[in-house]
Design an enzyme around this catalytic site. Structure first.
Site, PDB file in Angstrom:
ATOM      1  N   GLY A  43       0.806  -1.208   0.000  1.00 47.09           N
ATOM      2  CA  GLY A  43       0.000   0.000   0.000  1.00 47.09           C
ATOM      3  C   GLY A  43       0.840   1.260   0.000  1.00 47.09           C
ATOM      4  O   GLY A  43       2.071   1.222   0.139  1.00 47.09           O
ATOM      5  N   ARG A  67       2.699   4.398   1.293  1.00 48.87           N
ATOM      6  CA  ARG A  67       3.442   4.689   2.527  1.00 48.87           C
ATOM      7  C   ARG A  67       3.703   3.433   3.357  1.00 48.87           C
ATOM      8  O   ARG A  67       3.834   3.493   4.576  1.00 48.87           O
ATOM      9  CB  ARG A  67       2.719   5.742   3.381  1.00 48.87           C
ATOM     10  CG  ARG A  67       2.335   7.000   2.652  1.00 48.87           C
ATOM     11  CD  ARG A  67       3.485   7.796   2.091  1.00 48.87           C
ATOM     12  NE  ARG A  67       4.347   8.265   3.168  1.00 48.87           N
ATOM     13  CZ  ARG A  67       5.599   8.627   3.013  1.00 48.87           C
ATOM     14  NH1 ARG A  67       6.163   8.564   1.831  1.00 48.87           N
ATOM     15  NH2 ARG A  67       6.306   9.049   4.020  1.00 48.87           N
ATOM     16  N   SER A  68       3.836   2.305   2.678  1.00 53.57           N
ATOM     17  CA  SER A  68       4.082   1.048   3.386  1.00 53.57           C
ATOM     18  C   SER A  68       5.561   0.760   3.586  1.00 53.57           C
ATOM     19  O   SER A  68       5.906  -0.200   4.280  1.00 53.57           O
ATOM     20  CB  SER A  68       3.439  -0.120   2.624  1.00 53.57           C
ATOM     21  OG  SER A  68       4.028  -0.254   1.345  1.00 53.57           O
ATOM     22  N   LYS A  91       7.745   0.639   0.768  1.00 54.69           N
ATOM     23  CA  LYS A  91       8.203  -0.039  -0.452  1.00 54.69           C
ATOM     24  C   LYS A  91       9.519   0.545  -0.974  1.00 54.69           C
ATOM     25  O   LYS A  91      10.461  -0.194  -1.255  1.00 54.69           O
ATOM     26  CB  LYS A  91       7.156   0.055  -1.569  1.00 54.69           C
ATOM     27  CG  LYS A  91       5.844  -0.578  -1.270  1.00 54.69           C
ATOM     28  CD  LYS A  91       4.858  -0.421  -2.424  1.00 54.69           C
ATOM     29  CE  LYS A  91       4.592   1.007  -2.832  1.00 54.69           C
ATOM     30  NZ  LYS A  91       3.916   1.829  -1.836  1.00 54.69           N
ATOM     31  N   SER A  92       9.559   1.857  -1.143  1.00 51.26           N
ATOM     32  CA  SER A  92      10.734   2.492  -1.740  1.00 51.26           C
ATOM     33  C   SER A  92      11.974   2.309  -0.885  1.00 51.26           C
ATOM     34  O   SER A  92      13.053   2.000  -1.404  1.00 51.26           O
ATOM     35  CB  SER A  92      10.478   3.974  -1.990  1.00 51.26           C
ATOM     36  OG  SER A  92       9.483   4.142  -2.972  1.00 51.26           O
ATOM     37  N   ALA A 138      13.136   6.785 -12.534  1.00 51.34           N
ATOM     38  CA  ALA A 138      12.031   7.509 -11.906  1.00 51.34           C
ATOM     39  C   ALA A 138      10.925   7.709 -12.932  1.00 51.34           C
ATOM     40  O   ALA A 138      11.160   8.284 -13.995  1.00 51.34           O
ATOM     41  CB  ALA A 138      12.519   8.857 -11.387  1.00 51.34           C
ATOM     42  N   HIS A 159      12.406  12.036  -2.098  1.00 48.84           N
ATOM     43  CA  HIS A 159      12.985  10.778  -2.591  1.00 48.84           C
ATOM     44  C   HIS A 159      14.411  10.996  -3.087  1.00 48.84           C
ATOM     45  O   HIS A 159      15.287  10.153  -2.863  1.00 48.84           O
ATOM     46  CB  HIS A 159      12.111  10.176  -3.700  1.00 48.84           C
ATOM     47  CG  HIS A 159      10.918   9.441  -3.183  1.00 48.84           C
ATOM     48  ND1 HIS A 159      10.934   8.102  -2.903  1.00 48.84           N
ATOM     49  CD2 HIS A 159       9.665   9.867  -2.883  1.00 48.84           C
ATOM     50  CE1 HIS A 159       9.756   7.714  -2.456  1.00 48.84           C
ATOM     51  NE2 HIS A 159       8.967   8.776  -2.432  1.00 48.84           N
ATOM     52  N   ASP A 163      10.943   2.977  -9.873  1.00 53.38           N
ATOM     53  CA  ASP A 163       9.993   3.459  -8.863  1.00 53.38           C
ATOM     54  C   ASP A 163       9.150   4.556  -9.499  1.00 53.38           C
ATOM     55  O   ASP A 163       9.641   5.643  -9.717  1.00 53.38           O
ATOM     56  CB  ASP A 163      10.756   3.985  -7.650  1.00 53.38           C
ATOM     57  CG  ASP A 163       9.887   4.128  -6.413  1.00 53.38           C
ATOM     58  OD1 ASP A 163       8.660   3.945  -6.512  1.00 53.38           O
ATOM     59  OD2 ASP A 163      10.444   4.434  -5.347  1.00 53.38           O
TER      60      ASP A 163
END
Length: 185
Positions: free
Chosen positions: A16, A18-19, A21-22, A42, A58, A92
């Site tokens: 999801g 803000r989980s 992942k990045s 990107a 980021h 990403d």
């Protein structure tokens, strides 16, 4: 993590918003390759000031960590062609890539699930042919309510199809929840 192989390793990190992942994907890719042999693709277009702040955040996260960056909203195989041989590549994210595919389509034409699956298979083939690991980040958008309008439902369906296509091809798949990872494949 494994050493660089003759055919590229494919990894999908999904979850999801803000989980985590990045951050997980960055750490994973950094374990694959030393600084200077890391290539970040990107896909995010700058649409407004809030998005610019997200992009800046980021970029700051990657600063000093040995990443070169290629901004590519649509043509992922071309971006892979620009990556150094054997580099760890981090894309990403695929969810924004789906958005971009929908946005760049000629007015009056629809993008179908078979269209995005074919495009995903093209970039997967390009990623598999390169030496090195490619890590894809994608939002899992199908865990919430059914969107109220047709365009949002189409986006959800297309993102889901891309995620399924990439997960099927991937060597490893991770699902993120609240900053915690679970290996699915």
């Amino acid at each position: 993590m494994s050493e660089t192989s003759a055919t590229g390793k494919l990894v999908l990190v999904t979850g999801g918003c803000r989980s985590g992942k990045s951050a997980f994907a960055l750490d994973y890719a950094e374990q694959e390759q030393p600084p200077g042999n890391r290539f970040f693709v990107a896909t995010c277009p700058v649409l407004d000031e809030e998005m610019r702040r997200r992009i800046d955040r980021h970029q700051a996260e990657r600063a000093g960590r040995g990443w070169s960056v290629q901004e590519e909203e649509v043509d992922l195989p071309a971006a892979f062609g620009a990556a150094p041989d054997g580099a760890a590549v981090l894309v990403d994210c695929l969810t924004l890539w789906v958005n971009n595919i929908m946005h760049h389509r000629p007015t009056g034409t629809d993008v179908g699930e078979d269209d995005v699956a074919a495009l995903a298979n093209r970039f997967l083939e390009a990623a598999r042919k390169r030496r090195g690991t490619t890590v894809f980040v994608a939002n899992e958008v199908g865990l919430g309510v059914v969107p109220e309008n047709a365009l949002a439902r189409r986006f959800r369906d297309l993102a889901g199809r891309v995620n399924q296509t990439v997960a099927q091809a991937a060597d490893e798949v991770y699902f993120m929840v609240a900053g915690l990872s679970m290996r699915m494949k």
